[in-house]
Write a protein that holds these residues in place. Structure first.
Motif, PDB file in Angstrom:
ATOM      1  N   ASN A  71      -7.104   6.476  -8.498  1.00  0.00           N
ATOM      2  CA  ASN A  71      -6.756   5.070  -8.278  1.00  0.00           C
ATOM      3  C   ASN A  71      -6.992   4.201  -9.505  1.00  0.00           C
ATOM      4  O   ASN A  71      -6.545   3.060  -9.561  1.00  0.00           O
ATOM      5  CB  ASN A  71      -7.556   4.496  -7.104  1.00  0.00           C
ATOM      6  N   SER A 129       2.569   1.775  -3.364  1.00  0.00           N
ATOM      7  CA  SER A 129       1.645   2.337  -4.353  1.00  0.00           C
ATOM      8  C   SER A 129       1.454   3.835  -4.135  1.00  0.00           C
ATOM      9  O   SER A 129       1.416   4.615  -5.094  1.00  0.00           O
ATOM     10  CB  SER A 129       0.286   1.625  -4.278  1.00  0.00           C
ATOM     11  N   GLN A 130       1.330   4.230  -2.879  1.00  0.00           N
ATOM     12  CA  GLN A 130       1.149   5.643  -2.568  1.00  0.00           C
ATOM     13  C   GLN A 130       2.381   6.458  -2.953  1.00  0.00           C
ATOM     14  O   GLN A 130       2.269   7.571  -3.479  1.00  0.00           O
ATOM     15  CB  GLN A 130       0.852   5.814  -1.074  1.00  0.00           C
ATOM     16  N   GLU A 189       0.828  -1.206   0.000  1.00  0.00           N
ATOM     17  CA  GLU A 189       0.000   0.000   0.000  1.00  0.00           C
ATOM     18  C   GLU A 189       0.864   1.259   0.000  1.00  0.00           C
ATOM     19  O   GLU A 189       0.602   2.219  -0.735  1.00  0.00           O
ATOM     20  CB  GLU A 189      -0.932   0.004   1.213  1.00  0.00           C
ATOM     21  N   LYS A 190       1.886   1.254   0.841  1.00  0.00           N
ATOM     22  CA  LYS A 190       2.756   2.423   0.918  1.00  0.00           C
ATOM     23  C   LYS A 190       3.548   2.601  -0.372  1.00  0.00           C
ATOM     24  O   LYS A 190       3.763   3.726  -0.839  1.00  0.00           O
ATOM     25  CB  LYS A 190       3.711   2.294   2.109  1.00  0.00           C
ATOM     26  N   ALA A 212      -4.434  -1.340  -7.598  1.00  0.00           N
ATOM     27  CA  ALA A 212      -3.889  -1.104  -6.254  1.00  0.00           C
ATOM     28  C   ALA A 212      -2.923  -2.222  -5.878  1.00  0.00           C
ATOM     29  O   ALA A 212      -3.100  -3.383  -6.253  1.00  0.00           O
ATOM     30  CB  ALA A 212      -5.035  -1.043  -5.241  1.00  0.00           C
ATOM     31  N   ASN A 213      -1.898  -1.861  -5.167  1.00  0.00           N
ATOM     32  CA  ASN A 213      -0.942  -2.812  -4.601  1.00  0.00           C
ATOM     33  C   ASN A 213      -0.248  -3.675  -5.655  1.00  0.00           C
ATOM     34  O   ASN A 213      -0.031  -4.865  -5.459  1.00  0.00           O
ATOM     35  CB  ASN A 213      -1.631  -3.722  -3.576  1.00  0.00           C
TER      36      ASN A 213
END
Length: 296
Positions: free
Chosen positions: A112, A100-101, A97-98, A117-118
């Motif tokens: 998004n 991706s951010q 998650e981090k 995601a991820n």
């Protein structure tokens, strides 16, 4: 008349001692200032090296039922890194998650829907101890970390690291050269101040020798006085340097104390006392060897 002459000589001696102390304090202050630059340049170089991190990517686990186990395994691996290897200063876990951010922030993307995601694998960012940040050692560390089955790849910016390492090495080399040159200048300036003080007492030195005093007996009081003057000059320089650095450190938000400052203080004291003693011994011995008519 004799009393007036004694008072005049005492006043001249006191003025000479004050001049010597101030001269020693000024040159040691400049030496200490250069020492602060060298010490903090090293600290800044270490800070830059700590920014050149390694990033080790974990093998991606696609089975959702194994995600918890995989996370625990990754955390155990990170804990083992900190325990087993002395070249590691700190580690930071980067989750999917981090990651991706971070990618979105770097690309300037808020939506998004641009990518799934991820999609980025989890990783661990490794900050090395500064003394291990050099091309040959980093390559060995990368091979060692990548040999573990849990790691798929270890990356870093090799070109940037090599450039930074070479530049820091050059800067440190020239700083050491300049420090050595400056130390020689300091020695010459202190030596000249002490020689002028001994020159003013050359007749007293010769008179003591003519009445039968031994050379060691003549030199000892001068050595003691010079050692005290050198110590006083060093203390004044340290106080002035400490006040200036405390003020400057507060302005630029730097730590005002460093363990290396103990060595800097010791160097200033030893330099002030040693050069004062050496200059006094050489100058006094020189006048003891001269004939009376040569004193003029």
């Amino acid at each position: 008349m004799s009393k007036q002459s004694d008072k005049f000589n005492q006043g001249r001696l006191r003025s000479s001692n004050i001049t010597v102390v101030i001269s020693i304090a000024l040159v040691l202050f400049l030496l200490g200032l250069f020492g602060l630059i060298v010490i903090n340049a090293q600290s800044y170089a270490d800070y830059i090296k700590e920014q050149l991190k390694l990033e080790a990517f974990f093998n991606d686990e696609y089975d959702p039922r194994e995600q918890d186990k995989e996370l625990a395994r990754q955390q155990d691996y990170i804990d083992s890194l900190n325990v087993k290897h002395s070249f590691i200063k700190k580690t930071e876990y980067i989750s999917k998650e981090k990651a991706s951010q971070i990618a979105k922030n770097e690309l300037g993307i808020d939506d998004n829907a641009i990518f799934e995601a991820n999609i980025f694998p989890a990783s661990v960012q490794i900050t090395l101890q500064p003394e291990f940040v050099e091309p040959a050692k980093v390559d060995s560390i990368k091979k060692l970390i990548q040999a573990d089955p849990i790691i798929s790849e270890v990356v870093n910016d090799d070109e940037l690291m090599t450039t930074v390492y070479n530049n820091i090495d050059k800067i440190r080399f020239w700083l050491m050269i300049l420090a050595a040159i400056f130390l020689v200048i300091v020695m010459i300036l202190i030596n000249n101040s002490i020689r002028l003080r001994i020159y003013a007492k050359r007749f007293s030195i010769k008179t003591m020798q003519l009445v039968g005093a031994r050379r060691r007996f003549i030199i000892q009081p001068f050595l003691l006085q010079s050692a005290v003057l050198g110590l006083l000059g060093a203390v004044l320089a340290i106080i002035a340097l400490g006040g200036l650095w405390y003020y400057f450190a507060n302005i630029v938000s730097l730590p005002w104390w460093n363990e290396d400052y103990y060595w800097l203080i010791l160097i200033l004291i030893v330099t002030g006392v040693f050069i004062a003693l050496l200059s006094t011994a050489i100058a006094t011995w020189r006048y003891l060897r001269l004939r009376t008519d040569q004193l003029y």
